[in-house]
Design an enzyme around this catalytic site. Structure first.
Site: not given
Length: 272
Positions: A118-120
């Site tokens: 869920g994190c870029g």
């Protein structure tokens, strides 16, 4: 470029569950449920580990190519000479061989990243590497006022039929490539929304699809990293089912991307 045929993977596993349908203990029953897979996937570039991402283990070669393009590791698909997939007990490794010029530039801007689904931006070394000021894309806007709503309505109506993993698990995102009129042409699914987009970009780049003659429709919210990836690929429009963030709007405005959210069959909201 050809992707090797992967071992048949559904992207989900069966797990034993206890279903409760009422308040009493006797209302519970044992059964099985399909749960989306999430595993660590190491991306190795010219023999050097670059990133570890949490990904649904299907279409991993497409994911690696898309990641290389949308994260700026290479400038074009032809700069990726080879992709090799290696499977281990509880993880995967995808080894990319890229052009030496791209590799030298990558070494100068080394990014050690342990990413989550869920994190870029996890593990990025400095704020300057966030790339929050993309250049303007060269593609013209796809839709006028009369054509936009019908295209969004068609994409929203057709997307569900392509979300097999979502129907099985209820826990993945979808990234769809749509024709100008909203026809859904290809869909990729993953536990991470940006992973799904990378898989989609990888397939489209391999097939030589003109990314300026269509738009991306996402089953998620419009986060900044989705817009940033679209800007790198000069995709003229990003449409999402859920809401955008302020940063996503700002980056889309700076890049000249049409950002449309809250997309339904009966309407949508334009933010840029």
């Amino acid at each position: 470029m050809k992707f090797e045929t992967e071992t048949e993977r559904t992207g989900s596993q069966e797990r034993s569950v206890l279903r409760r349908r009422g308040l009493a203990a006797q209302d519970a029953s044992r059964s099985t449920d399909h749960v989306a897979e999430e595993v660590p996937v190491a991306l190795v570039v010219n023999g050097i580990s670059h990133a570890v991402m949490m990904v649904t283990p299907r279409e991993l070669e497409a994911f690696a190519l898309g990641f290389a393009l949308t994260e700026g590791l290479v400038g074009k698909a032809a700069d990726v000479f080879d992709i090799e997939l290696r499977e281990y007990a509880r993880s995967f490794e995808v080894a990319l061989t890229i052009a030496q010029e791209d590799f030298m530039q990558l070494k100068q801007q080394r990014r050690s990243m342990a990413g989550r689904s869920g994190c870029g931006v996890c593990g990025i070394e400095s704020l300057e590497l966030l790339d929050l000021q993309p250049g303007r894309i060269t593609a013209a806007a796809l839709h006028d006022a009369d054509a936009l709503s019908p295209a969004i309505a068609r994409a929203a109506a057709e997307l569900g039929a392509h979300q097999q993993l979502m129907h099985a698990t209820g826990g993945v995102h979808a990234a769809a490539w749509c024709a100008v009129d909203g026809a859904v042409l290809r869909v990729c699914e993953d536990v991470g929304r940006h992973n799904a987009l990378d898989k989609l970009i990888g397939h489209l780049a391999r097939d030589g699809v003109d990314l300026q003659r269509g738009f991306v429709f996402m089953s998620s919210r419009a986060s900044y990293e989705l817009v940033r990836k679209a800007a790198r690929m000069h995709i003229p429009m990003l449409a999402t089912i859920s809401a955008p963030s302020t940063l996503a709007i700002d980056i889309a405005s700076a890049a000249g991307i049409k950002l449309v959210s809250f997309c339904r069959q009966d309407g949508c909201v334009e933010y840029t």
